[in-house]
Design an enzyme around this catalytic site. Structure first.
Site, PDB file in Angstrom:
ATOM      1  N   ARG A 189     -12.120   2.265  -8.396  1.00 14.49           N
ATOM      2  CA  ARG A 189     -11.284   3.387  -8.698  1.00 14.49           C
ATOM      3  C   ARG A 189     -11.432   4.354 -10.277  1.00 14.49           C
ATOM      4  O   ARG A 189     -11.987   3.646 -11.047  1.00 14.49           O
ATOM      5  CB  ARG A 189      -9.773   3.079  -8.674  1.00 14.49           C
ATOM      6  CG  ARG A 189      -9.478   2.845  -7.216  1.00 14.49           C
ATOM      7  CD  ARG A 189      -7.812   2.547  -6.972  1.00 14.49           C
ATOM      8  NE  ARG A 189      -7.473   2.161  -5.657  1.00 14.49           N
ATOM      9  CZ  ARG A 189      -6.461   2.182  -5.085  1.00 14.49           C
ATOM     10  NH1 ARG A 189      -5.231   2.636  -5.888  1.00 14.49           N
ATOM     11  NH2 ARG A 189      -6.041   1.973  -3.908  1.00 14.49           N
ATOM     12  N   ASP A 204       0.700  -1.120   0.051  1.00  9.31           N
ATOM     13  CA  ASP A 204      -0.068   0.054  -0.157  1.00  9.31           C
ATOM     14  C   ASP A 204       0.737   1.197  -0.090  1.00  9.31           C
ATOM     15  O   ASP A 204       1.896   1.377   0.766  1.00  9.31           O
ATOM     16  CB  ASP A 204      -0.906  -0.114   1.263  1.00  9.31           C
ATOM     17  CG  ASP A 204      -2.136   0.929   1.125  1.00  9.31           C
ATOM     18  OD1 ASP A 204      -2.241   1.340  -0.134  1.00  9.31           O
ATOM     19  OD2 ASP A 204      -2.695   1.359   2.175  1.00  9.31           O
ATOM     20  N   GLY A 205       0.204   2.405  -0.487  1.00 12.34           N
ATOM     21  CA  GLY A 205       0.891   3.591  -0.562  1.00 12.34           C
ATOM     22  C   GLY A 205       1.658   4.171  -1.744  1.00 12.34           C
ATOM     23  O   GLY A 205       2.323   5.301  -1.655  1.00 12.34           O
ATOM     24  N   THR A 239     -10.843  -6.510  -4.938  1.00 11.19           N
ATOM     25  CA  THR A 239     -12.232  -6.427  -5.872  1.00 11.19           C
ATOM     26  C   THR A 239     -12.575  -4.986  -5.620  1.00 11.19           C
ATOM     27  O   THR A 239     -13.421  -4.391  -6.643  1.00 11.19           O
ATOM     28  CB  THR A 239     -13.321  -7.382  -5.273  1.00 11.19           C
ATOM     29  OG1 THR A 239     -13.338  -7.348  -3.942  1.00 11.19           O
ATOM     30  CG2 THR A 239     -12.994  -8.702  -5.631  1.00 11.19           C
ATOM     31  N   GLU A 240     -12.352  -4.298  -4.258  1.00 12.62           N
ATOM     32  CA  GLU A 240     -13.028  -2.932  -4.423  1.00 12.62           C
ATOM     33  C   GLU A 240     -12.091  -1.940  -5.009  1.00 12.62           C
ATOM     34  O   GLU A 240     -12.592  -0.850  -5.435  1.00 12.62           O
ATOM     35  CB  GLU A 240     -12.691  -2.601  -2.843  1.00 12.62           C
ATOM     36  CG  GLU A 240     -13.694  -3.196  -2.010  1.00 12.62           C
ATOM     37  CD  GLU A 240     -13.412  -4.671  -1.496  1.00 12.62           C
ATOM     38  OE1 GLU A 240     -12.209  -4.799  -1.840  1.00 12.62           O
ATOM     39  OE2 GLU A 240     -14.296  -5.210  -1.035  1.00 12.62           O
ATOM     40  N   ASN A 241     -10.733  -2.283  -5.523  1.00 15.91           N
ATOM     41  CA  ASN A 241      -9.868  -1.356  -6.378  1.00 15.91           C
ATOM     42  C   ASN A 241     -10.658  -1.109  -7.683  1.00 15.91           C
ATOM     43  O   ASN A 241     -10.157  -0.260  -8.357  1.00 15.91           O
ATOM     44  CB  ASN A 241      -8.561  -1.934  -6.336  1.00 15.91           C
ATOM     45  CG  ASN A 241      -7.770  -1.863  -5.315  1.00 15.91           C
ATOM     46  OD1 ASN A 241      -6.919  -2.493  -5.082  1.00 15.91           O
ATOM     47  ND2 ASN A 241      -8.175  -0.770  -4.312  1.00 15.91           N
ATOM     48  N   GLY A 283       0.060   5.728  -4.344  1.00 13.61           N
ATOM     49  CA  GLY A 283      -0.409   6.987  -4.866  1.00 13.61           C
ATOM     50  C   GLY A 283       0.025   8.116  -3.967  1.00 13.61           C
ATOM     51  O   GLY A 283       0.629   9.157  -4.313  1.00 13.61           O
ATOM     52  N   ARG A 284       0.155   7.775  -2.458  1.00 16.42           N
ATOM     53  CA  ARG A 284       0.597   8.939  -1.793  1.00 16.42           C
ATOM     54  C   ARG A 284       1.971   9.189  -1.719  1.00 16.42           C
ATOM     55  O   ARG A 284       2.782  10.243  -1.791  1.00 16.42           O
ATOM     56  CB  ARG A 284       0.284   8.386  -0.154  1.00 16.42           C
ATOM     57  CG  ARG A 284      -1.416   8.615   0.104  1.00 16.42           C
ATOM     58  CD  ARG A 284      -1.375   7.988   1.375  1.00 16.42           C
ATOM     59  NE  ARG A 284      -1.520   6.805   1.295  1.00 16.42           N
ATOM     60  CZ  ARG A 284      -1.547   5.808   2.162  1.00 16.42           C
ATOM     61  NH1 ARG A 284      -1.237   5.979   3.701  1.00 16.42           N
ATOM     62  NH2 ARG A 284      -1.860   4.252   2.066  1.00 16.42           N
ATOM     63  N   TRP A 285       2.854   7.968  -2.123  1.00 12.66           N
ATOM     64  CA  TRP A 285       4.330   8.252  -2.497  1.00 12.66           C
ATOM     65  C   TRP A 285       4.535   9.136  -3.866  1.00 12.66           C
ATOM     66  O   TRP A 285       5.178   9.861  -3.607  1.00 12.66           O
ATOM     67  CB  TRP A 285       5.065   6.829  -2.533  1.00 12.66           C
ATOM     68  CG  TRP A 285       6.598   6.868  -2.885  1.00 12.66           C
ATOM     69  CD1 TRP A 285       7.494   7.037  -2.062  1.00 12.66           C
ATOM     70  CD2 TRP A 285       7.085   6.798  -4.255  1.00 12.66           C
ATOM     71  NE1 TRP A 285       8.703   7.142  -2.625  1.00 12.66           N
ATOM     72  CE2 TRP A 285       8.487   6.937  -3.883  1.00 12.66           C
ATOM     73  CE3 TRP A 285       6.471   6.887  -5.516  1.00 12.66           C
ATOM     74  CZ2 TRP A 285       9.276   6.919  -4.912  1.00 12.66           C
ATOM     75  CZ3 TRP A 285       7.384   6.685  -6.593  1.00 12.66           C
ATOM     76  CH2 TRP A 285       8.711   6.781  -6.496  1.00 12.66           C
ATOM     77  N   SER A 287      -7.894  -4.630   4.955  1.00 14.01           N
ATOM     78  CA  SER A 287      -8.714  -4.154   3.746  1.00 14.01           C
ATOM     79  C   SER A 287      -9.029  -5.342   3.152  1.00 14.01           C
ATOM     80  O   SER A 287      -8.834  -5.734   1.740  1.00 14.01           O
ATOM     81  CB  SER A 287      -7.668  -3.422   3.040  1.00 14.01           C
ATOM     82  OG  SER A 287      -7.508  -1.994   3.532  1.00 14.01           O
TER      83      SER A 287
HETATM   84  C1  IPE Z   1      -5.332  -2.702  -0.088  1.00 17.22           C
HETATM   85  O1  IPE Z   1      -5.233  -1.346  -0.577  1.00 17.22           O
HETATM   86  C2  IPE Z   1      -5.387  -3.280  -1.448  1.00 17.22           C
HETATM   87  C3  IPE Z   1      -4.149  -3.483  -1.824  1.00 17.22           C
HETATM   88  C4  IPE Z   1      -3.138  -3.217  -1.795  1.00 17.22           C
HETATM   89  C5  IPE Z   1      -4.243  -4.107  -3.431  1.00 17.22           C
HETATM   90  P1  IPE Z   1      -6.439  -0.182  -0.789  1.00 17.22           P
HETATM   91  O2  IPE Z   1      -5.665   1.202  -0.885  1.00 17.22           O
HETATM   92  O3  IPE Z   1      -7.110  -0.486  -1.776  1.00 17.22           O
HETATM   93  O4  IPE Z   1      -7.026  -0.280   0.842  1.00 17.22           O
HETATM   94  P2  IPE Z   1      -7.713   0.823   1.542  1.00 17.22           P
HETATM   95  O5  IPE Z   1      -8.863   1.581   0.757  1.00 17.22           O
HETATM   96  O6  IPE Z   1      -6.775   1.925   1.792  1.00 17.22           O
HETATM   97  O7  IPE Z   1      -8.380   0.314   2.633  1.00 17.22           O
HETATM   98  C1  IPE Z   2      -1.375   0.347  -3.449  1.00 17.02           C
HETATM   99  O1  IPE Z   2      -1.261   1.773  -3.677  1.00 17.02           O
HETATM  100  C2  IPE Z   2      -1.813  -0.178  -4.852  1.00 17.02           C
HETATM  101  C3  IPE Z   2      -2.970  -0.648  -5.112  1.00 17.02           C
HETATM  102  C4  IPE Z   2      -3.929  -0.654  -4.192  1.00 17.02           C
HETATM  103  C5  IPE Z   2      -3.495  -1.012  -6.432  1.00 17.02           C
HETATM  104  P1  IPE Z   2      -2.578   2.489  -3.386  1.00 17.02           P
HETATM  105  O2  IPE Z   2      -2.826   2.927  -4.818  1.00 17.02           O
HETATM  106  O3  IPE Z   2      -3.691   2.089  -2.460  1.00 17.02           O
HETATM  107  O4  IPE Z   2      -1.801   4.024  -2.984  1.00 17.02           O
HETATM  108  P2  IPE Z   2      -2.345   4.932  -1.843  1.00 17.02           P
HETATM  109  O5  IPE Z   2      -2.824   4.136  -0.585  1.00 17.02           O
HETATM  110  O6  IPE Z   2      -3.555   5.646  -2.386  1.00 17.02           O
HETATM  111  O7  IPE Z   2      -1.359   5.837  -1.535  1.00 17.02           O
HETATM  112 MG    MG Z   3      -4.122   2.498  -0.811  1.00 18.16          MG
END
Ligand code: IPE
Ligand code: IPE
Ligand code: MG
Length: 255
Positions: free
Chosen positions: A78, A27-28, A73-75, A30-32, A203
């Site tokens: 986006r 995770d992270g 599945t929730e992704n 996008g924020r990175w 998650s």
């Molecule tokens: C969890 O990350 C799913 C994956 C790493 C693939 P998310 O970014 O989707 O989780 P939430 O929304 O912060 O709980």
């Molecule tokens: C994890 O990073 C990758 C996926 C969930 C596909 P994120 O895309 O969730 O990045 P943040 O959490 O928004 O920073």
């Molecule tokens: Mg995330």
């Protein structure tokens, strides 16, 4: 981190007490990317290096199973632009990495609602799984379009079908039988679950399988995750007392 520090972290790991299975919520991204003034997709692209580092370090240590949560599945909810970019990146990465997986003797596996992936991704994924199926150093499982509730519901559906067809008696259903209907059948449960980016939640990931996993929350964003971060998590895991409901005295007496 300096190279000698990384080596000393690695040397402190007790190879006799390694987790057999490590699972990571990556995770992270996008924020990175945002912290660098870059688009989110740049974070996903940079995260591929961390996937390589995690796979190499786990295999080098002797971990048998590494499972990476790559897309939930929730992704799918986006923005379409990001989903499409992630699917393209997944396709490219699968194509690029087969050679390295074979070189490192790593078997590729995937869990999740794979039918929901674009056709091309599905085909290349199946091809990569087929081409690496004889590798036996470590199994790298990608959780793609995966969520635990999806997995548990599809297991319940399969069970209902089996009962309906007279192939299973309800009184014969126990934990072992139910596990055989999950996507992770045949794998040991993860002893260690790592989540990056400072979020302390799971998650919808492997809820059944992590019943007794040790959780490690890293402050690093996924694109920053390197071998030493995996070593740190394993060292932390090795300092824990895993009691499985028993008392500490019962555990120490056994040793
Ligand atoms: C969890 O990350 C799913 C994956 C790493 C693939 P998310 O970014 O989707 O989780 P939430 O929304 O912060 O709980
Ligand atoms: C994890 O990073 C990758 C996926 C969930 C596909 P994120 O895309 O969730 O990045 P943040 O959490 O928004 O920073
Ligand atoms: Mg995330």
């Amino acid at each position: 981190m300096a190279a000698d520090n990384i080596i000393s972290l690695k040397e402190n790991i007790d190879l006799e007490r390694l987790p057999q299975h490590i699972a990571i919520i990556m995770d992270g991204n996008g924020r990175w990317a945002k912290s660098k003034g870059k688009p989110r997709v740049f974070g996903h692209q940079s995260g591929v290096t961390s996937v390589r580092e995690a796979a190499e370090s786990a295999a080098e240590l002797g971990v048998s199973y590494l499972t990476l949560y790559a897309f939930s599945t929730e992704n799918w909810k986006r923005p379409l632009f990001e989903v499409n970019a992630l699917m393209r990146l997944l396709l490219q990465t699968i194509k690029d990495e087969v050679v390295t997986l074979n070189k490192n003797n790593i078997r590729l596996n995937a869990i999740g609602d794979l039918n929901s992936l674009p056709k091309l991704n599905r085909e290349h994924l199946q091809k990569a799984i087929e081409e690496t199926k004889n590798n036996d150093r470590m199994t790298l499982t990608l959780a793609l379009s995966y969520s635990s509730r999806w997995e548990i519901v599809q297991a319940a559906k399969k069970l209902a079908e089996l009962v309906k067809a007279g192939e299973c008696e309800p009184e014969n259903v126990d934990q072992q039988y139910f596990e055989s209907l999950l996507t992770t059948t045949g794998m040991p449960d993860p002893e260690l679950l790592i989540r990056t980016s400072g979020e302390s939640r799971v998650s919808n990931f492997m809820l059944w399988q992590i019943a007794y996993a040790e959780l490690f929350f890293s402050q690093k964003f996924w694109p920053e995750f390197r071998k030493e971060d995996l070593y740190e998590a394993v060292l932390d895991y090795q300092c824990r007392e895993r009691r499985f409901g028993k008392t500490s005295e019962q555990i120490t007496k056994k040793k």
